[in-house]
Write an enzyme that holds these catalytic residues in place. Structure first.
Site, PDB file in Angstrom:
ATOM      1  N   CYS A  22       4.126   2.208  -1.792  1.00 23.43           N
ATOM      2  CA  CYS A  22       2.738   2.494  -1.415  1.00 23.43           C
ATOM      3  C   CYS A  22       2.064   1.324  -0.704  1.00 23.43           C
ATOM      4  O   CYS A  22       0.964   1.487  -0.188  1.00 23.43           O
ATOM      5  CB  CYS A  22       1.918   2.870  -2.644  1.00 23.43           C
ATOM      6  SG  CYS A  22       1.828   1.526  -3.850  1.00 23.43           S
ATOM      7  N   ASP A  76       0.901  -1.371  -2.100  1.00 27.09           N
ATOM      8  CA  ASP A  76      -0.073  -2.064  -2.935  1.00 27.09           C
ATOM      9  C   ASP A  76       0.480  -3.412  -3.406  1.00 27.09           C
ATOM     10  O   ASP A  76       1.688  -3.595  -3.492  1.00 27.09           O
ATOM     11  CB  ASP A  76      -0.466  -1.200  -4.132  1.00 27.09           C
ATOM     12  CG  ASP A  76      -1.300  -0.005  -3.699  1.00 27.09           C
ATOM     13  OD1 ASP A  76      -1.775  -0.017  -2.553  1.00 27.09           O
ATOM     14  OD2 ASP A  76      -1.466   0.914  -4.500  1.00 27.09           O
ATOM     15  N   CYS A 121      -4.132   0.834  -6.693  1.00 30.24           N
ATOM     16  CA  CYS A 121      -4.832   2.031  -7.156  1.00 30.24           C
ATOM     17  C   CYS A 121      -5.369   1.828  -8.575  1.00 30.24           C
ATOM     18  O   CYS A 121      -5.102   0.817  -9.220  1.00 30.24           O
ATOM     19  CB  CYS A 121      -3.879   3.212  -7.126  1.00 30.24           C
ATOM     20  SG  CYS A 121      -2.594   3.076  -8.372  1.00 30.24           S
ATOM     21  N   CYS A 176       3.279   2.609 -10.552  1.00 35.11           N
ATOM     22  CA  CYS A 176       2.210   1.607 -10.517  1.00 35.11           C
ATOM     23  C   CYS A 176       2.377   0.624 -11.672  1.00 35.11           C
ATOM     24  O   CYS A 176       2.080  -0.562 -11.536  1.00 35.11           O
ATOM     25  CB  CYS A 176       0.850   2.293 -10.599  1.00 35.11           C
ATOM     26  SG  CYS A 176       0.691   3.709  -9.493  1.00 35.11           S
TER      27      CYS A 176
HETATM   28 FE1  FES Z   1       0.363   1.945  -5.292  1.00 36.37          FE
HETATM   29 FE2  FES Z   1      -0.437   2.885  -7.646  1.00 36.37          FE
HETATM   30  S1  FES Z   1      -0.281   3.990  -5.772  1.00 36.37           S
HETATM   31  S2  FES Z   1       0.337   0.924  -7.184  1.00 36.37           S
END
Ligand code: FES
Length: 143
Positions: free
Chosen positions: A35, A37, A60, A104
Site C-alpha cells: 500500500c 504506507d 491507515c 497493517c
Molecule cells: Fe497500508 Fe494499512 S493500508 S498500512
C-alpha cells in the site's frame, strides 16, 4: 457487528506514544510494499529494557492502531521480549482487525524488529541475522 473493535477505534483516535525521540538508541523505518504506507519507531534502551518508545506513521487507521498498541505492549519490556512480538499478538491485543487489514499490523512487527536491529548495530551487539528477515510475508495482503 462493527468492522473495527472498540480497542482499534480507541487507539486510532487516541494513539499512544506518538512522536520522535531525538536521542534514540534505535530507529526503525519500514514501508508496506502493498500500500506504500510508512512506519517509523524510535526506542530508548537502558540496561536491556525498552524504557521509551515513540512512533510516527504515514499509514491507515489500522496501521496507527497497530503501532500504538505495539508500543504499549513492548514499553518497559526487555529487548528479547520485544523481539518476540508478532503481528498476531498485536491483532489479538486489538481484539482483531478485518482480514484485509491484517497486513497493517505486519508493519508494526517489522518496524520493531528494524529498530531493535539498529540498536544492536549501533551498540556492536552480536546477533543472528536470521532474527531479522528482510520482509515478513502476510498471507492476507491483497492490496
Ligand atoms: Fe497500508 Fe494499512 S493500508 S498500512
Amino acid at each position: 457487528m462493527a468492522l473495527y473493535s472498540e480497542k482499534v477505534m480507541d487507539h486510532f483516535r487516541n494513539p499512544r506514544n506518538v512522536g520522535v525521540i531525538e536521542d534514540a538508541d534505535g530507529i526503525g523505518e519500514v514501508g508496506n510494499a502493498k500500500c506504500g504506507d510508512i512506519m517509523k519507531f524510535y526506542i530508548k534502551v537502558d540496561d536491556g529494557i525498552i524504557t521509551d518508545i515513540k512512533f510516527e506513521t504515514f499509514g491507515c487507521g489500522s496501521a496507527i492502531a497497530s503501532a500504538s498498541m505495539a508500543t504499549e505492549l513492548i514499553k518497559g519490556q526487555p529487548v528479547e521480549k520485544a523481539l518476540e512480538l508478532t503481528n498476531r499478538a498485536v491483532v489479538e491485543a486489538l481484539d482483531g482487525l478485518p482480514v484485509h487489514k491484517i497486513h497493517c499490523s505486519v508493519l508494526a512487527e517489522e518496524v520493531i524488529k528494524a529498530a531493535l536491529k539498529d540498536y544492536y548495530d549501533k551498540n556492536g551487539i552480536e546477533y543472528d541475522p536470521a532474527m531479522f528477515p528482510e520482509t515478513q510475508d502476510c498471507e492476507h495482503c491483497e492490496l
